[in-house]
Design a protein around this motif. Structure first.
Motif, PDB file in Angstrom:
ATOM      1  N   ALA A   1      -0.336  -5.613  -7.895  1.00 56.46           N
ATOM      2  CA  ALA A   1       0.605  -4.799  -8.675  1.00 56.46           C
ATOM      3  C   ALA A   1       0.549  -3.341  -8.239  1.00 56.46           C
ATOM      4  O   ALA A   1       1.584  -2.687  -8.051  1.00 56.46           O
ATOM      5  CB  ALA A   1       0.283  -4.918 -10.166  1.00 56.46           C
ATOM      6  N   LEU A   2      -0.659  -2.831  -8.048  1.00 55.15           N
ATOM      7  CA  LEU A   2      -0.814  -1.430  -7.665  1.00 55.15           C
ATOM      8  C   LEU A   2      -0.420  -1.203  -6.210  1.00 55.15           C
ATOM      9  O   LEU A   2       0.150  -0.169  -5.866  1.00 55.15           O
ATOM     10  CB  LEU A   2      -2.262  -0.992  -7.904  1.00 55.15           C
ATOM     11  CG  LEU A   2      -2.706  -1.102  -9.368  1.00 55.15           C
ATOM     12  CD1 LEU A   2      -4.178  -0.749  -9.501  1.00 55.15           C
ATOM     13  CD2 LEU A   2      -1.866  -0.205 -10.264  1.00 55.15           C
ATOM     14  N   GLU A   3      -0.707  -2.172  -5.340  1.00 51.33           N
ATOM     15  CA  GLU A   3      -0.305  -2.032  -3.944  1.00 51.33           C
ATOM     16  C   GLU A   3       1.215  -2.088  -3.801  1.00 51.33           C
ATOM     17  O   GLU A   3       1.794  -1.393  -2.951  1.00 51.33           O
ATOM     18  CB  GLU A   3      -0.976  -3.109  -3.095  1.00 51.33           C
ATOM     19  CG  GLU A   3      -2.482  -2.908  -2.981  1.00 51.33           C
ATOM     20  CD  GLU A   3      -3.146  -3.881  -2.027  1.00 51.33           C
ATOM     21  OE1 GLU A   3      -2.474  -4.858  -1.618  1.00 51.33           O
ATOM     22  OE2 GLU A   3      -4.325  -3.669  -1.692  1.00 51.33           O
ATOM     23  N   LEU A   4       1.871  -2.903  -4.632  1.00 51.66           N
ATOM     24  CA  LEU A   4       3.332  -2.935  -4.610  1.00 51.66           C
ATOM     25  C   LEU A   4       3.925  -1.622  -5.094  1.00 51.66           C
ATOM     26  O   LEU A   4       4.931  -1.147  -4.567  1.00 51.66           O
ATOM     27  CB  LEU A   4       3.848  -4.099  -5.468  1.00 51.66           C
ATOM     28  CG  LEU A   4       3.756  -5.485  -4.846  1.00 51.66           C
ATOM     29  CD1 LEU A   4       4.194  -6.543  -5.846  1.00 51.66           C
ATOM     30  CD2 LEU A   4       4.610  -5.573  -3.582  1.00 51.66           C
ATOM     31  N   VAL A   5       3.302  -1.032  -6.119  1.00 50.48           N
ATOM     32  CA  VAL A   5       3.747   0.277  -6.588  1.00 50.48           C
ATOM     33  C   VAL A   5       3.668   1.284  -5.440  1.00 50.48           C
ATOM     34  O   VAL A   5       4.617   2.042  -5.187  1.00 50.48           O
ATOM     35  CB  VAL A   5       2.892   0.755  -7.785  1.00 50.48           C
ATOM     36  CG1 VAL A   5       3.088   2.250  -8.046  1.00 50.48           C
ATOM     37  CG2 VAL A   5       3.257  -0.038  -9.037  1.00 50.48           C
ATOM     38  N   ALA A   6       2.553   1.299  -4.738  1.00 53.40           N
ATOM     39  CA  ALA A   6       2.389   2.224  -3.616  1.00 53.40           C
ATOM     40  C   ALA A   6       3.423   1.948  -2.519  1.00 53.40           C
ATOM     41  O   ALA A   6       3.995   2.883  -1.937  1.00 53.40           O
ATOM     42  CB  ALA A   6       0.978   2.121  -3.053  1.00 53.40           C
ATOM     43  N   ALA A   7       3.672   0.662  -2.249  1.00 59.65           N
ATOM     44  CA  ALA A   7       4.633   0.302  -1.199  1.00 59.65           C
ATOM     45  C   ALA A   7       6.041   0.761  -1.559  1.00 59.65           C
ATOM     46  O   ALA A   7       6.783   1.257  -0.696  1.00 59.65           O
ATOM     47  CB  ALA A   7       4.609  -1.208  -0.966  1.00 59.65           C
ATOM     48  N   VAL A   8       6.409   0.592  -2.829  1.00 63.80           N
ATOM     49  CA  VAL A   8       7.735   1.024  -3.264  1.00 63.80           C
ATOM     50  C   VAL A   8       7.875   2.535  -3.115  1.00 63.80           C
ATOM     51  O   VAL A   8       8.893   3.042  -2.628  1.00 63.80           O
ATOM     52  CB  VAL A   8       7.989   0.590  -4.728  1.00 63.80           C
ATOM     53  CG1 VAL A   8       9.203   1.309  -5.303  1.00 63.80           C
ATOM     54  CG2 VAL A   8       8.198  -0.912  -4.802  1.00 63.80           C
ATOM     55  N   ILE A   9       6.846   3.267  -3.536  1.00 61.41           N
ATOM     56  CA  ILE A   9       6.899   4.729  -3.428  1.00 61.41           C
ATOM     57  C   ILE A   9       7.017   5.144  -1.966  1.00 61.41           C
ATOM     58  O   ILE A   9       7.818   6.016  -1.610  1.00 61.41           O
ATOM     59  CB  ILE A   9       5.652   5.368  -4.071  1.00 61.41           C
ATOM     60  CG1 ILE A   9       5.619   5.070  -5.572  1.00 61.41           C
ATOM     61  CG2 ILE A   9       5.645   6.879  -3.835  1.00 61.41           C
ATOM     62  CD1 ILE A   9       4.320   5.493  -6.247  1.00 61.41           C
ATOM     63  N   TRP A  10       6.215   4.500  -1.095  1.00 57.01           N
ATOM     64  CA  TRP A  10       6.216   4.859   0.321  1.00 57.01           C
ATOM     65  C   TRP A  10       7.573   4.587   0.971  1.00 57.01           C
ATOM     66  O   TRP A  10       8.116   5.429   1.697  1.00 57.01           O
ATOM     67  CB  TRP A  10       5.120   4.096   1.054  1.00 57.01           C
ATOM     68  CG  TRP A  10       5.002   4.445   2.508  1.00 57.01           C
ATOM     69  CD1 TRP A  10       5.616   3.828   3.564  1.00 57.01           C
ATOM     70  CD2 TRP A  10       4.212   5.499   3.069  1.00 57.01           C
ATOM     71  NE1 TRP A  10       5.253   4.429   4.743  1.00 57.01           N
ATOM     72  CE2 TRP A  10       4.401   5.458   4.470  1.00 57.01           C
ATOM     73  CE3 TRP A  10       3.369   6.464   2.519  1.00 57.01           C
ATOM     74  CZ2 TRP A  10       3.767   6.353   5.330  1.00 57.01           C
ATOM     75  CZ3 TRP A  10       2.727   7.354   3.379  1.00 57.01           C
ATOM     76  CH2 TRP A  10       2.938   7.298   4.764  1.00 57.01           C
ATOM     77  N   THR A  11       8.133   3.396   0.708  1.00 48.37           N
ATOM     78  CA  THR A  11       9.385   3.018   1.372  1.00 48.37           C
ATOM     79  C   THR A  11      10.586   3.769   0.817  1.00 48.37           C
ATOM     80  O   THR A  11      11.617   3.855   1.486  1.00 48.37           O
ATOM     81  CB  THR A  11       9.642   1.503   1.260  1.00 48.37           C
ATOM     82  OG1 THR A  11       9.653   1.118  -0.121  1.00 48.37           O
ATOM     83  CG2 THR A  11       8.553   0.720   1.977  1.00 48.37           C
ATOM     84  N   ARG A  12      10.456   4.309  -0.395  1.00 47.07           N
ATOM     85  CA  ARG A  12      11.555   5.077  -0.974  1.00 47.07           C
ATOM     86  C   ARG A  12      11.301   6.589  -0.875  1.00 47.07           C
ATOM     87  O   ARG A  12      11.851   7.372  -1.643  1.00 47.07           O
ATOM     88  CB  ARG A  12      11.793   4.654  -2.418  1.00 47.07           C
ATOM     89  CG  ARG A  12      12.253   3.202  -2.514  1.00 47.07           C
ATOM     90  CD  ARG A  12      13.094   2.911  -3.711  1.00 47.07           C
ATOM     91  NE  ARG A  12      13.916   1.740  -3.477  1.00 47.07           N
ATOM     92  CZ  ARG A  12      15.045   1.488  -4.116  1.00 47.07           C
ATOM     93  NH1 ARG A  12      15.500   2.340  -5.010  1.00 47.07           N
ATOM     94  NH2 ARG A  12      15.747   0.404  -3.863  1.00 47.07           N
ATOM     95  N   SER A  13      10.453   6.926   0.082  1.00 51.32           N
ATOM     96  CA  SER A  13      10.210   8.337   0.381  1.00 51.32           C
ATOM     97  C   SER A  13      10.468   8.556   1.862  1.00 51.32           C
ATOM     98  O   SER A  13      10.726   7.620   2.616  1.00 51.32           O
ATOM     99  CB  SER A  13       8.772   8.713   0.024  1.00 51.32           C
ATOM    100  OG  SER A  13       7.847   8.046   0.868  1.00 51.32           O
ATOM    101  N   ARG A  14      10.368   9.811   2.307  1.00 53.33           N
ATOM    102  CA  ARG A  14      10.610  10.166   3.708  1.00 53.33           C
ATOM    103  C   ARG A  14       9.768  11.388   4.057  1.00 53.33           C
ATOM    104  O   ARG A  14       9.325  12.116   3.157  1.00 53.33           O
ATOM    105  CB  ARG A  14      12.085  10.482   3.922  1.00 53.33           C
ATOM    106  CG  ARG A  14      12.554  11.694   3.138  1.00 53.33           C
ATOM    107  CD  ARG A  14      14.059  11.837   3.133  1.00 53.33           C
ATOM    108  NE  ARG A  14      14.450  12.942   2.249  1.00 53.33           N
ATOM    109  CZ  ARG A  14      15.609  13.005   1.596  1.00 53.33           C
ATOM    110  NH1 ARG A  14      16.495  12.024   1.730  1.00 53.33           N
ATOM    111  NH2 ARG A  14      15.895  14.030   0.836  1.00 53.33           N
TER     112      ARG A  14
END
Length: 218
Positions: free
Chosen positions: A200-213
């Protein structure tokens, strides 16, 4: 206020909290639909009268419990956000930076996944609210508060890694909460396995990373 007046108020508040504790245990184990005031009071160590001196119905105790647990979650979230420690990111290509970012977010928010019973209650409440628009508004308000509480952490960690939001704040917040809820649904049926909670926490991090630049040059 006299001591005599203050003591009954404290006693009443303590009784209400114990009834809510009993309701939390009962709902998590049996579900809202199969729970009764008698069973809740039995868990709390009271008679039926303690229930009706604090709540007028099962709907009212359910809503009060959800609001109590939701408020506590937001406070834990805010504390976790304040405590997130950001190490200097590695001067490496994106894959290494991505891994370091994931570890920073997941480690910082790890305490939020400890209480699986909260997610069981949320699933119950969401199904209940889907048929009651006035109750659904409570969930909507809580989710908005969660998104608002998360944003400072998201922006601070991204800035440390030389990144910024690539979407608007509302979209980022909704995406993070959706990823977290989806993964924690697995934890509800595998409460003794730490893997879904870490996911759950790794997915949160992945979402933040992929929706950033990367931060654009000014």
């Amino acid at each position: 206020m006299s001591t005599e007046t203050a003591r009954p108020k404290r006693s009443r508040a303590a009784t209400r909290e114990r009834v809510l504790d009993g309701a939390l245990a009962e709902f998590a184990e049996r579900g809202f639909g199969r729970s009764t005031p008698e069973r809740i009071c039995e868990r709390a160590g009271f008679t039926r009268g303690a229930f009706y001196s604090n709540f007028s119905s099962m709907d009212e105790v359910f809503l009060a419990l959800w609001q109590r647990q939701a408020n506590a979650l937001v406070e834990r979230l805010r504390a976790a956000v304040e405590d997130v420690h950001v190490d200097a990111p590695p001067a490496a290509p994106a894959p290494s930076g991505d891994r370091a970012f994931t570890d920073t977010v997941a480690d910082g928010l790890a305490g939020l996944t400890a209480d699986v019973s909260w997610h069981v209650l949320t699933a119950e409440f969401s199904a209940y609210a889907a048929r009651r628009p006035e109750v659904a508004r409570v969930i909507v308000e809580h989710r908005a508060t969660m998104r608002h509480a998360l944003l400072p952490m998201i922006e601070r960690v991204l800035a440390a890694f030389g990144r910024e939001l690539a979407v608007d704040e509302d979209t980022m917040g909704r995406s993070v909460v959706a990823a977290y809820d989806g993964a924690m649904a697995q934890a509800m049926i595998e409460p003794d396995d730490p893997a879904p909670r870490r996911l759950a926490l790794e997915l949160v991090a992945a979402v933040i990373w992929t929706r950033s630049r990367p931060v654009r040059d000014q």
